[in-house]
Scaffold this motif. Structure first.
Motif, PDB file in Angstrom:
ATOM      1  N   ILE A 251     -39.323 -21.213 -43.500  1.00  0.00           N
ATOM      2  CA  ILE A 251     -39.152 -21.953 -42.245  1.00  0.00           C
ATOM      3  C   ILE A 251     -39.763 -23.341 -42.351  1.00  0.00           C
ATOM      4  CG2 ILE A 251     -39.678 -21.988 -39.781  1.00  0.00           C
ATOM      5  CD1 ILE A 251     -37.526 -19.966 -40.608  1.00  0.00           C
ATOM      6  N   ASN A 252     -40.893 -23.454 -43.039  1.00  0.00           N
ATOM      7  CA  ASN A 252     -41.516 -24.761 -43.201  1.00  0.00           C
ATOM      8  C   ASN A 252     -40.576 -25.734 -43.915  1.00  0.00           C
ATOM      9  OD1 ASN A 252     -44.366 -26.230 -43.170  1.00  0.00           O
ATOM     10  ND2 ASN A 252     -43.394 -26.675 -45.110  1.00  0.00           N
ATOM     11  N   ASN A 255     -37.606 -26.910 -41.898  1.00  0.00           N
ATOM     12  CA  ASN A 255     -37.911 -28.112 -41.118  1.00  0.00           C
ATOM     13  C   ASN A 255     -37.712 -29.371 -41.946  1.00  0.00           C
ATOM     14  OD1 ASN A 255     -38.685 -26.562 -38.916  1.00  0.00           O
ATOM     15  ND2 ASN A 255     -40.831 -26.493 -39.537  1.00  0.00           N
ATOM     16  N   MET A 312     -48.053 -24.008 -38.133  1.00  0.00           N
ATOM     17  CA  MET A 312     -46.692 -23.785 -37.634  1.00  0.00           C
ATOM     18  C   MET A 312     -46.573 -24.164 -36.158  1.00  0.00           C
ATOM     19  SD  MET A 312     -45.214 -22.809 -40.407  1.00  0.00           S
ATOM     20  CE  MET A 312     -43.617 -22.049 -40.074  1.00  0.00           C
ATOM     21  N   GLN A 315     -46.382 -27.949 -35.837  1.00  0.00           N
ATOM     22  CA  GLN A 315     -45.032 -28.402 -36.184  1.00  0.00           C
ATOM     23  C   GLN A 315     -44.063 -28.185 -35.022  1.00  0.00           C
ATOM     24  OE1 GLN A 315     -43.483 -27.597 -40.286  1.00  0.00           O
ATOM     25  NE2 GLN A 315     -45.417 -26.515 -40.543  1.00  0.00           N
ATOM     26  N   THR A 316     -44.232 -27.082 -34.306  1.00  0.00           N
ATOM     27  CA  THR A 316     -43.378 -26.821 -33.139  1.00  0.00           C
ATOM     28  C   THR A 316     -43.518 -27.936 -32.114  1.00  0.00           C
ATOM     29  OG1 THR A 316     -43.602 -24.431 -33.487  1.00  0.00           O
ATOM     30  CG2 THR A 316     -42.873 -25.163 -31.312  1.00  0.00           C
ATOM     31  N   HIS A 319     -41.590 -31.029 -33.224  1.00  0.00           N
ATOM     32  CA  HIS A 319     -40.161 -30.932 -32.922  1.00  0.00           C
ATOM     33  C   HIS A 319     -39.888 -31.264 -31.461  1.00  0.00           C
ATOM     34  CE1 HIS A 319     -39.937 -28.335 -36.627  1.00  0.00           C
ATOM     35  NE2 HIS A 319     -38.893 -29.107 -36.786  1.00  0.00           N
ATOM     36  N   THR A 344     -47.667 -29.381 -41.439  1.00  0.00           N
ATOM     37  CA  THR A 344     -47.281 -28.986 -42.795  1.00  0.00           C
ATOM     38  C   THR A 344     -48.467 -29.094 -43.750  1.00  0.00           C
ATOM     39  OG1 THR A 344     -45.066 -29.820 -42.317  1.00  0.00           O
ATOM     40  CG2 THR A 344     -45.569 -29.333 -44.608  1.00  0.00           C
ATOM     41  N   THR A 406     -39.631 -22.268 -35.954  1.00  0.00           N
ATOM     42  CA  THR A 406     -41.001 -22.498 -36.414  1.00  0.00           C
ATOM     43  C   THR A 406     -42.005 -21.742 -35.552  1.00  0.00           C
ATOM     44  OG1 THR A 406     -40.347 -24.692 -37.190  1.00  0.00           O
ATOM     45  CG2 THR A 406     -42.696 -24.286 -36.963  1.00  0.00           C
ATOM     46  N   SER A 409     -41.847 -18.070 -36.461  1.00  0.00           N
ATOM     47  CA  SER A 409     -42.458 -17.842 -37.772  1.00  0.00           C
ATOM     48  C   SER A 409     -43.980 -17.816 -37.681  1.00  0.00           C
ATOM     49  CB  SER A 409     -42.007 -18.931 -38.752  1.00  0.00           C
ATOM     50  OG  SER A 409     -42.635 -18.780 -40.004  1.00  0.00           O
TER      51      SER A 409
END
Length: 420
Positions: A251-252, A255, A312, A315-316, A319, A344, A406, A409
């Motif tokens: 999933i990383n 992205n 994670m 990162q969400t 987005h 990340t 993300t 995950s």
């Protein structure tokens, strides 16, 4: 592989970053050059597809990322087996040899199919060369400094990705999309090959030494030496930690595959200029790379799981900042890319260290290859998903879907992974 080192070897080698700083530093430099080869493509190639080859389909434009991701994933899968059979150094050199035509094809290819061919070669090159720099650093430092080693390795590689992406954006603004932005790649391949042939020494004896020590400490008479199919199953499904790590890695990089193809087209459509797109594309991997200098050793201190879960989640949020456009386009892209880079940076060295924790040295190289198979398959899945979603609902929905995946995950890691 016989894990017991010879008496001579046992006397002349020692595990640790301080003990092997010269060899480690050279591998850091080599990995910067490996990362720079990926950075060649981050800003310019999607625009080469739309503006020079007049490709209207997002799925066709993203085909170069799909080709790169699939080939790199399968090369990763077999890189550990090749390393055990032919030595890490020889596989590293092979990776550079395969990569030699790449910058020339990117700069002067007269057809899009040749751009895809360049990415097939780049995928093989990266799968061999980057995998070996990871394995060789893990071999050198031993079990106590894996997070630090992976932080430095990935910082070098992805820092070079970002700086090269920025440089290609500047060169494209000044000179055009081709060929000048790809000139640095010619230097990278030649220098990387020379350093690997004449400077890098093989590290397989260090893995044997670590395995021998573990064998003595556990009282085992013989180390378990499984086949690739057993390692694939263990890493992919059976071991809870390795499963959690593998899906998070996928999933990383989903992205990253999404951002690779979507961001240049999305922000160009928003009216951001080439230099601005270059900055957006550069910030993500630079923050990702430099941040690992901190998060790598932090993973050794607080454990792998907290960094993976929180990385994670951050990162969400990145987005969401980009997808919902809370700010003007350039600021939104920069802010979101910073958050993606921070998240990340938290995840990357912790994932690699977690695999090394769970896998015995006798099959660690193969397990890392399986993990990197799933992780880099994320490039292809992310690009494929983005092309389909962009065609149906628009580019921004590719960003939204990546954010949802993300989040899921990260929650899965929180639920399934045992602290290490």
């Amino acid at each position: 592989m016989n894990l017991s080192p010879s008496p001579t070897r046992n006397q002349t080698i020692a595990l640790g970053l301080r003990e092997n700083w010269r060899a480690f530093s050279l591998l850091v430099l080599v990995n910067m050059l490996v990362g720079g080869m990926v950075g060649l493509e981050r800003t310019v190639v999607p625009l080469v597809g739309t503006e020079e080859f007049h490709i209207a389909s997002g799925l066709v434009v993203f085909s170069f990322i799909i080709a790169f991701g699939v080939v790199k994933a399968f090369t990763n899968l077999f890189s550990g087996v090749l390393a055990d059979r032919y030595t890490r150094r020889n596989v590293l050199i092979a990776g550079w040899i395969v990569g030699l035509p790449v910058p020339f094809l990117l700069a002067w290819a007269p057809a899009w199919n040749l751009i895809i061919l360049a990415n097939i070669l780049l995928g093989i090159s990266q799968g061999l060369a980057w995998s070996m720099t990871v394995n060789m650093k893990i071999d050198l430092v031993g079990p106590s400094q894996r997070g630090l080693a992976m932080g430095l390795n990935e910082a070098a590689g992805y820092g070079a990705v970002g700086l090269t992406a920025l440089a290609t954006g500047y060169l494209a603004t000044r000179y055009g999309l081709r060929p000048e932005p790809f000139y640095p790649g010619i230097v990278y391949t030649l220098l990387g090959l020379v350093l690997s042939v004449f400077g890098v020494k093989d590290t397989r004896a260090y893995a044997r030494l670590e395995g021998f020590r573990m064998q003595v400490a556990s009282g085992e008479e013989k180390a378990h030496r499984p086949g690739l199919l057993w390692v694939f199953r263990e890493t992919s499904f059976r071991n809870p930690n390795l499963f959690a790590v593998s899906q998070a890695g996928l999933i990383n990089n989903l992205n990253d595959g999404m951002s690779w193809g979507v961001f240049p087209l999305l922000f160009t459509a928003y009216g951001v200029g080439m230099e601005g797109v270059g900055w957006i594309k550069a910030v993500y991997p630079v923050v990702w790379g430099v941040g690992q200098i901190v998060t790598g050793p932090l993973a050794d201190k607080i454990g792998r799981k907290p960094l993976i879960v929180w990385g994670m989640l951050i990162q969400t949020v990145g987005h969401a900042v980009i997808g919902f456009a809370f700010l003007p386009p350039l600021l939104s892209g920069l802010a979101g890319s910073v958050l993606l880079g921070v998240g990340t940076a938290m995840v990357y060295p912790a994932l690699l260290a977690a695999v090394s924790d769970a896998a015995h040295p006798s099959w660690r190289a193969s397990s890392l290859g399986v993990y990197r198979f799933w992780r880099d398959m994320g490039y292809a899945i992310g690009a494929l998903m983005s092309g389909i979603v962009a065609g149906l609902w628009g580019l921004v929905w590719a960003v939204h879907l990546a954010g949802i995946l993300t989040l899921v995950s990260g929650l899965l890691v929180w639920k399934r992974m045992k602290p290490s």
